[in-house]
Structures are given as C-alpha cells and as structure tokens.
Scaffold this motif. Structure first.
Motif, PDB file in Angstrom:
ATOM      1  N   LYS A 214       0.831  -1.099   0.003  1.00 33.68           N
ATOM      2  CA  LYS A 214      -0.031  -0.021  -0.030  1.00 33.68           C
ATOM      3  C   LYS A 214       0.998   1.178  -0.112  1.00 33.68           C
ATOM      4  CE  LYS A 214      -3.822  -1.909   2.450  1.00 33.68           C
ATOM      5  NZ  LYS A 214      -4.789  -2.236   3.655  1.00 33.68           N
ATOM      6  N   ASP A 215       1.791   1.200   0.769  1.00 38.49           N
ATOM      7  CA  ASP A 215       2.955   2.093   0.599  1.00 38.49           C
ATOM      8  C   ASP A 215       4.125   2.373  -0.190  1.00 38.49           C
ATOM      9  OD1 ASP A 215       1.318   3.569   2.917  1.00 38.49           O
ATOM     10  OD2 ASP A 215       2.198   2.282   4.187  1.00 38.49           O
ATOM     11  N   MET A 219       2.122   3.281  -4.685  1.00 39.15           N
ATOM     12  CA  MET A 219       2.007   4.700  -4.549  1.00 39.15           C
ATOM     13  C   MET A 219       3.136   5.393  -5.571  1.00 39.15           C
ATOM     14  SD  MET A 219      -0.225   5.621  -2.238  1.00 39.15           S
ATOM     15  CE  MET A 219       0.472   7.290  -2.310  1.00 39.15           C
ATOM     16  N   LYS A 291      -5.656   9.567   6.252  1.00 45.92           N
ATOM     17  CA  LYS A 291      -4.734   9.055   5.102  1.00 45.92           C
ATOM     18  C   LYS A 291      -5.229   8.902   3.935  1.00 45.92           C
ATOM     19  CE  LYS A 291      -1.150   5.483   4.589  1.00 45.92           C
ATOM     20  NZ  LYS A 291      -0.482   4.294   5.119  1.00 45.92           N
ATOM     21  N   GLU A 292      -6.566   8.280   3.767  1.00 40.72           N
ATOM     22  CA  GLU A 292      -7.330   7.993   2.597  1.00 40.72           C
ATOM     23  C   GLU A 292      -7.244   9.527   1.803  1.00 40.72           C
ATOM     24  OE1 GLU A 292      -8.209   7.053   5.643  1.00 40.72           O
ATOM     25  OE2 GLU A 292      -7.739   4.837   5.168  1.00 40.72           O
ATOM     26  N   ILE A 295      -3.850  10.155   0.335  1.00 41.66           N
ATOM     27  CA  ILE A 295      -3.517   9.191  -0.883  1.00 41.66           C
ATOM     28  C   ILE A 295      -4.244   9.401  -2.132  1.00 41.66           C
ATOM     29  CG2 ILE A 295      -3.705   6.803  -1.652  1.00 41.66           C
ATOM     30  CD1 ILE A 295      -3.382   5.964   1.294  1.00 41.66           C
ATOM     31  N   SER A 385      -1.415  11.654   6.196  1.00 42.49           N
ATOM     32  CA  SER A 385      -0.424  11.900   5.584  1.00 42.49           C
ATOM     33  C   SER A 385       0.056  10.769   4.503  1.00 42.49           C
ATOM     34  CB  SER A 385       0.965  12.267   6.118  1.00 42.49           C
ATOM     35  OG  SER A 385       1.346  11.134   6.869  1.00 42.49           O
ATOM     36  N   SER A 386       0.579  11.170   3.454  1.00 39.73           N
ATOM     37  CA  SER A 386       0.814  10.203   2.490  1.00 39.73           C
ATOM     38  C   SER A 386       2.038  10.537   1.397  1.00 39.73           C
ATOM     39  CB  SER A 386      -0.313   9.673   1.576  1.00 39.73           C
ATOM     40  OG  SER A 386       0.132   8.612   0.734  1.00 39.73           O
ATOM     41  N   THR A 387       2.676   9.583   0.878  1.00 45.59           N
ATOM     42  CA  THR A 387       3.864  10.046  -0.078  1.00 45.59           C
ATOM     43  C   THR A 387       3.743   9.044  -1.089  1.00 45.59           C
ATOM     44  OG1 THR A 387       5.408  10.711   1.667  1.00 45.59           O
ATOM     45  CG2 THR A 387       6.479  10.243  -0.243  1.00 45.59           C
TER      46      THR A 387
END
Length: 406
Positions: A214-215, A219, A291-292, A295, A385-387
């Motif tokens: 997922k990460d 991504m 987080k969703e 993303i 947060s997300s990258t």
C-alpha cells in the motif's frame, strides 16, 4: 541493517540465473529463481480484470497451496489475451521446470512480461529450462543475470539485498524488479520478486506484504496505465535458522523495517526508470483529514499530465498541482493549502493558506532543473499523510510507446 551484494541470491539457499533464448531480439529473456527447500510465500496481483495466464495460474496456487520451490519468468512476451492456449503454455512451463528440479508443478510460480496478445513461443521456453537450471548459482553474477532476464523497456537492472540480525542469526532479504512503463498505483506493469531466508509464519508474511504494498508499489505512477501481468511475490525458506516469527514483536519490527526498505527501494527504482523520464517526482501530503484523503491527493497529482509536463518543462506552474488536488475526491479546504517545490535541500513557497505567494522565478527554475523534485502540500486539516513517487512526461515517452511493437 546493512546493504549487501547478491540480490535474490543473497539469502541462504537461493540460486538464480538468466539467459537469452530468443523471445526478444537481444538481451536475456528467461530467468529462474530456485530455493533448495520449499518456501512459504506471499503474493499480490494486478487489479486489472484482464489478467495474463501466469497471473491466473499463480492466483490458483496462492489460494490452494502453501509451498513454493521456484519462479520462472520470461520477458519479451506477456502471454496475455492468449486464451486457453496461453494458460496451457503457463502450465507446461511450470511442469517443465518442476520436472527439471524434482518438484511438483504446483510448487512453481510463473511470470511473463512483454507484448500483449501474441502467442507465447512455448518451445523456446521449454527447450531451454533444463539448460538454465544447470547454470543456476548463488553468486553475484547469477543474481544480476536473473535481474537482466526480466527486463523489457527497462534501461537498467533493479536489484537490492540487505542483511539484518535477529537473536544472533544473520538474515538476508533480496529483491529484483522490472518496470518502466504502464506503471500506475494498485499494481503497475511491474514484476517484483523478493527472497528471504527468515523463518516467519506464512500468514504474517502475507499480511506484511499487503501492508507494505500500500505504501510502496501502490504509490508509484509513470503513465496511469495498470497492466495485465503485474505481481509482487515474496519467498521465505526459513534457512536462516531463527526461531519462527509468529507475532508482531521486536524481532518482527526489525524484519519489517528491512522488508519495507527493500520494497520501497525497488518501487522507487521502477519510477526512476520510467519510460522517457527525466525527473523523479515525490509528492508529499501532510495534514489531511485522513490518510485516505492524503492518498487521493498524492495519486491525483502524480497522474496529472499537466503537472507532469510542467515539470518536464521545468515550469513552476503550481496551479496545476492545486487543480489536481481539487479533483482528487479528497475532502479538504483549499483556503488552508500551502504548497512548496523542493529539491537538493532548497525549498520555495508558492502558495500559502490558499493564497499565491510572490516568488523568485529564477530560484524556482533552478530547483526544477534538478532530477529529483518534491512537491510538498500542507493542509492543516488533521493527521493524515501520504507520500508517492512518479516522473515527468516527456517526448521520449511518446516515442518509446509509439514504436513499442516495432
């Protein structure tokens, strides 16, 4: 954690190899990864409803069997949209390798990558498997040969291996991947194969791969296309001799961090080798409501052709970034958004609390001239947060894909 040589053969008990058999005009096009003993395994597959024959075969094994001895991968032909004959060719590939190493056909996973809709030259594969098995080894060159054999439009091999220690036992994790175009979140046209000699519960390994994907692999984006052949497979043979990891304890945490590192590295290498790419782009979203939501924004910015072309042209057109965030479907207030472009330890503020900032165009241009660029968005809405990682869209990408079959 220490980086070591070897790739997929760094872990104890694994051998590999790759050779040219004529599926492509040149370069190696058949690879095998073999474990001395049966492995536990984890896997994830493409979300595309159009699935290549090897994906269907591997999914059947994943759902019904628990031990794997070997992987066989061909490049140059995807064996996708090839009907029942394509599936039969996949089964025959598995049977041939199984016979060669003294295993059951259901202990063999198969992968293919290349042109879609072309019958697989199965005789070239079956006639060369025995010979390649005889060449398998556990040295660095063998790891490189296997990584070369899975490449299509890739311009460089993608491999890594690391060493960790758990309760006095040395444990290795190795990996190789391919991918350059047809790359999009939720599995891209990528193949990724991870080997490890850790002794770990299979269900825990499977849960871990799902979480990490997922990460990492989910991504990344090069061009917004999700392929028919994508898969990531992890094999664990337990030959390191550690006490089996069955829970998320401190030993698991050591393994998890190293496993994440290997998969993140391979995912980023796929993007760095994006077809025709000149820029490696990281999108970092902080302060989202969830987080969703973060993303959604990351993926929307990464896949925006207007953002990608602006970065190719080294144009600080931040409005395209905010626009992509706005249509992402994420819940956020644009009046709280702050946006930066960053690279090489330099940062430039372009938007603050929803309002444009007068900025130095020359400084912005100098930042965007670098190969690695970060787009950072601060939202002040919550803790989400997300990258993610992507690349620019160049003239060369169109050329490569316009001439792919020729």
């Amino acid at each position: 954690m220490h980086i070591v040589e070897g790739g997929v053969v760094a872990p104890k008990g694994f051998k590999s190899g790759g050779k040219f058999i004529g599926l492509k005009k040149k370069r190696k096009d058949l690879s095998i990864v073999l474990s001395e003993i049966p492995c536990s395994f984890a896997a994830l597959f493409t979300t595309n409803k159009v699935k290549a024959a090897p994906v269907i075969w591997n999914q059947e094994i994943y759902n019904n069997y628990s031990k794997i001895r070997a992987l066989v991968i061909n490049s140059g032909n995807a064996n996708a949209c090839t009907g029942q004959k394509g599936y039969e060719d996949t089964v025959l590939t598995a049977k041939t390798l199984a016979k060669s190493i003294g295993a059951d056909q259901h202990e063999i996973l198969v992968a293919s990558t290349g042109v879609i809709g072309v019958p697989l030259p199965i005789d070239k594969i079956t006639n060369n498997i025995d010979g390649l098995v005889q060449e398998l080894d556990d040295d660095v060159v063998s790891g490189i040969n296997a990584a070369e054999g899975i490449m299509t439009t890739d311009t460089n091999i993608k491999m890594i291996s690391v060493k960790i220690e758990i309760e006095g036992k040395e444990i290795h994790i190795g990996g190789m991947a391919k991918g350059s175009g047809m790359i999009h979140p939720n599995m891209a046209t990528m193949l990724s194969f991870i080997t490890t000699d850790i002794n770990i519960d299979e269900s825990l390994l499977r849960d871990t791969l799902k979480e990490i994907t997922k990460d990492t692999y989910n991504m990344i984006s090069v061009d917004g296309d999700t392929s028919t052949n994508d898969m990531v497979i992890a094999l664990a043979n337990g030959m390191a001799g550690n006490a089996q990891i069955i829970s998320r304890d401190e030993n698991y945490k050591i393994f998890y961090d190293a496993f994440l590192y290997v998969n993140k590295y391979l995912a980023q290498e796929i993007v760095r080798d994006g077809e025709g790419a000149s820029k490696f782009i990281e999108v970092n979203v902080n302060g989202a409501k969830s987080k969703e939501d973060a993303i959604l924004i990351v993926k929307s910015v990464l896949t925006s052709n207007l953002v990608k072309t602006a970065l190719f042209g080294e144009d600080a057109n931040w409005g395209r970034v905010l626009c992509a965030a706005g249509y992402s479907g994420a819940d956020f207030n644009p009046d709280k958004a702050t946006l930066y472009f960053e690279s090489n330890n330099e940062s430039i503020l372009l938007l603050e609390q929803g309002l444009p900032v007068t900025f130095d165009e020359d400084k912005a241009f100098n930042i965007l001239k670098n190969n690695d660029i970060t787009i950072r968005i601060e939202l002040e809405e919550g803790e989400g947060s997300s990258t993610g990682w992507g690349c620019d869209l160049s003239y060369e990408y169109v050329k490569i894909n316009g001439e792919y079959r020729t």
